[in-house]
Scaffold this active site. Structure first.
Site: not given
Ligand code: MOS
Length: 738
Positions: A464, A628, A630-631, A637, A700, A703-704
């Protein structure tokens, strides 16, 4: 010759050139013969029913093929029963064009299908609808009056918080709020439903999980698995909005089946405000500490909004109680129903809201106790998960605090609010802790070595915008000792090996592990075939005596005894050699440890007191997020999450006219998100954090994490700069001047 190592290298996206040259096709860009275009008519009232709907004026427009409403839509299987998609909350999801009932403003009430998108859009304006309105409520404050408990708040009380609060020498109480936010990815939700020969459907849909949408379509239209295929090879951002199927995919498939032609439906930007969103939140926090700032009690009571259709809830209140040692904690959570579309997961759902608001309260406690805000976090550091009384698989947050503070120059901070100034601007420095869960879930992948000398990796996972294509290629290349240029990655297709929805920051750990496993399995096959070759240079060397490097199987310690993969394939007489494997969560699930990633976020703000304008010249985020891969992509992200946190702190806010229950700023001119001019220096540091337990790769997920803590660090910096404590995000100019 040494084989190049790719894992840990800042490789640029392997799909980057396709994206910037336009070769990468998004959901609304796939061509089809005789394609029709559907435009959804958005309902004008917030609650009630459609008394009459007349599509005749629209139908009279040359080029219009059909106007589909609840009165003439075909019968589909879904209308007889409910369907719960994997990512949906309990309740009854909206069934578009099901009946005359209106549940929220903007609900689709008709689909105009025409030969061009322009004709469809124009004709949609001619559909006449008479409504019977019923009283509605879209106002969260009014909805708070009848809030109710959701099923499980994900957190348990400990100790005796109320008593401890009464007797504490230091105490703060505050009500903190977050405005409703919309995901607003650049690519709008869109679906191209292509009707193939024999009636099969190929659907290009913007989503975060092709197999989730495929299962939805198969179920609601009662199709056999082979009759519908869903693809999302490229996704222009999602942030959680693509976790569930939305009405455009249902409408596109409905119309394609009804009319026997391929149909595309694209939402407008305004329609992007007619479905999922991050719900409004009120979080009431009381904190108590001793004179040294050691937390003795916390009470957190939060409410978020949901719709009347579904009970959407988030883990809002557990974060503070998970982040810090504190013997007494009372945690309460409830939801309040509004006449809106159902909220849903948006980047770090729960934590982005709950942890950011809690971290503003922690800042208040630091001033109340008279200690440095960073020191307060160190004093209350916990090596175990206080919520579950369990050890962590790893927690290098202490290094993150130390390295982040050093990089930021925190020791040069003057502690008193309003004590730092440059020119006409007040300067403020703030800090906050960030956290997110580290998850691995079951995932499958296939690795195929072909006669073109390339390794193909295939999995139904999505990219995404996160870098999935790239890191999968890196993992595969290293596992089989190939240059990354010889790896092709195929994803975003419901027919590929099963993978989870790309959500929860779980993809690198989960699909990455599956790719590694499939490549190892393929390596075993290559070794077996190479050993069986006549006069094999490997002799009888067992699998543990060989290595996979330079595109060959070779004896460890004797690189001259090697067989190239190309030669193995030729000798085998097969067109290709493939292996498919499924990776499952490992040890930590079984041993009951807690799995989180952490960060320490430091922000500087400059506040023009006369104008109320806030600038954020620099943010330093030190992340403890496992290994990591890919830094560069991981750093992006984190930085992307930080930018979103900046928007949460200062800009993002949905404004509703509650009299008509409609969102007024449903466009990117008035719903503000950070633009380039708002974003200045962002520095991401990855601290070393080996974690062999969350996933076999040590990964780990990133993305968030970036959004969590960032909004609080900025809000806290604004207090430090101005002495004004704003407890409602976003901190807009009016609040600062007021
Ligand atoms: Mo994320 S809110 O788990 O796409």
């Amino acid at each position: 010759m040494a084989t190049t190592v790719h894992i840990g290298e800042p490789l640029s996206r392997i799909d980057g050139i396709a994206k910037v040259t336009g070769a990468a096709r998004y959901a609304a860009e796939h061509p089809a013969d005789g394609l029709l275009h559907g435009f959804a008519v958005s309902g004008a009232i917030a609650k009630g029913r459609i008394a009459a709907i007349d599509g005749s004026a629209a139908l009279a427009v040359p080029g219009v093929v059909e106007v589909v409403t609840h009165l003439n839509r075909p019968h589909v299987a879904w209308l007889d029963r409910s369907y719960q998609d994997d990512a949906g909350p309990p309740g009854s999801p909206l069934r578009p064009l099901y009946d005359d009932k209106i549940h929220f403003s903007g609900q689709p009430v008709a689909l105009v299908v025409a030969e061009s998108p322009e004709i469809a859009r124009y004709a949609a304006s001619l559909v006449a609808v008479d409504y019977e309105s019923e009283p509605h409520n879209t106002d969260f404050d009014a909805g708070l009056a009848d809030r109710r408990e959701p099923r499980g708040s994900g957190a348990e009380d400990r100790g005796e918080a109320e008593g401890a609060l009464e007797s504490a020498p230091v105490r703060i109480d505050g009500d903190y709020r977050l405005a409703r936010e919309y995901h607003n990815p650049i690519e709008m939700h869109a679906s191209t439903a292509i009707l193939e020969d024999g009636g099969r459907l190929t659907v290009y849909d913007k989503n975060q999980g092709s197999q989730n949408v495929q299962a939805y379509l198969a179920s609601v239209f009662n199709l056999a698995d082979g009759e519908v295929r869903v693809l999302n090879p490229f996704v222009g951002g999602a942030f959680g909005s693509g976790l569930r199927p939305h009405y455009q995919v249902y409408l596109a498939v409905l119309a394609a089946r009804m009319l026997g032609r391929s149909v595309r439906v694209v939402m407008t930007r305004q329609q992007m405000f007619t479905h999922t969103h991050r719900p409004e939140c009120l979080e009431c926090v009381s904190l108590a500490a001793d004179e040294n700032g050691r937390l003795s009690a916390m009470m957190i009571d939060a409410t978020t909004a949901t719709s009347r259709l579904e009970s959407y809830s988030e883990s809002i209140v557990k974060w503070g109680a998970t982040a810090y040692a504190c013997e007494n904690a009372k945690l309460d959570y409830a939801i309040a129903e509004l006449d809106t579309a159902t909220p849903g997961d948006m980047r770090a759902p729960g934590a982005a809201t709950g942890m950011n608001l809690f971290e503003i309260a922690m800042d208040e406690l630091a001033y109340a106790a008279g200690i440095d805000p960073l020191e307060l976090r160190l004093v209350n550091y916990s090596d175990r998960d206080p919520l579950r009384d369990a050890p962590y698989t790893s927690k290098a947050l202490m290094s993150a605090y130390t390295q982040g503070a050093a990089r930021f120059g925190w020791d040069r901070r003057s502690p008193v609010p309003r004590s730092m100034r440059e020119g006409r601007e007040l300067v403020g420095w703030g800090v906050a802790t960030g956290m997110w869960v580290a998850m691995m879930v079951e995932a499958s992948a296939r690795a195929t070595f072909g006669s073109d000398g390339r390794l193909e990796i295939a999995s139904a996972t999505s990219d995404i915008g996160t870098g999935t294509y790239t890191i999968m290629a890196q993992i595969a290349a290293d596992t089989l000792g190939l240059p990354v240029e010889r790896v092709t990655v195929k994803l975003g297709d419901s027919r590929l090996p099963t993978a989870p929805i790309e959500g929860g920051s779980c993809t690198a750990a989960s699909v990455g592990a599956a790719v590694q496993l499939a490549c190892r399995s393929l390596a075993g096959k290559l070794h077996g075939l190479a050993s069986a070759m006549a006069g094999s240079p490997l002799g009888s060397t067992a699998l543990d005596g060989v290595e996979f490097a330079d595109g060959s199987v070779r004896v460890k310690g004797d690189p001259s005894r090697a067989v190239a993969y190309d030669d193995i394939l030729r000798a085998s007489g097969q067109p290709s050699i493939a292996a498919e494997e499924t990776a499952r969560p490992g040890r930590s699930r079984r041993n009951g440890k807690s799995q989180y990633s952490h960060s320490a976020v430091f922000a500087e703000v400059r506040v023009d007191e006369e104008l109320g304008v806030v600038r954020v010249p620099r943010i330093v985020c030190a992340a403890a997020a496992g290994r990591i891969i890919n830094p560069k992509t991981a750093g992006s992200q984190l930085a992307g999450g930080i930018v979103m946190g900046l928007g949460m702190a200062l800009q993002e806010e949905t404004l509703t006219d509650h009299r008509i229950g409609r969102i007024m700023n449903h466009n990117l001119a008035e719903y503000h998100v950070p633009v380039n001019a708002d974003v200045q220096e962002i520095e991401v540091i990855f601290v070393d954090e080996p974690d062999p337990e969350v996933s076999p790769l040590g990964v780990k997920g990133v993305g968030e994490l970036g959004i969590v803590g960032t909004a609080a660090a900025i809000a806290n910096a604004i207090f430090h700069a101005t002495g004004k404590r704003i407890r409602e995000l976003p901190i807009t100019i009016d609040k600062l001047l007021g």
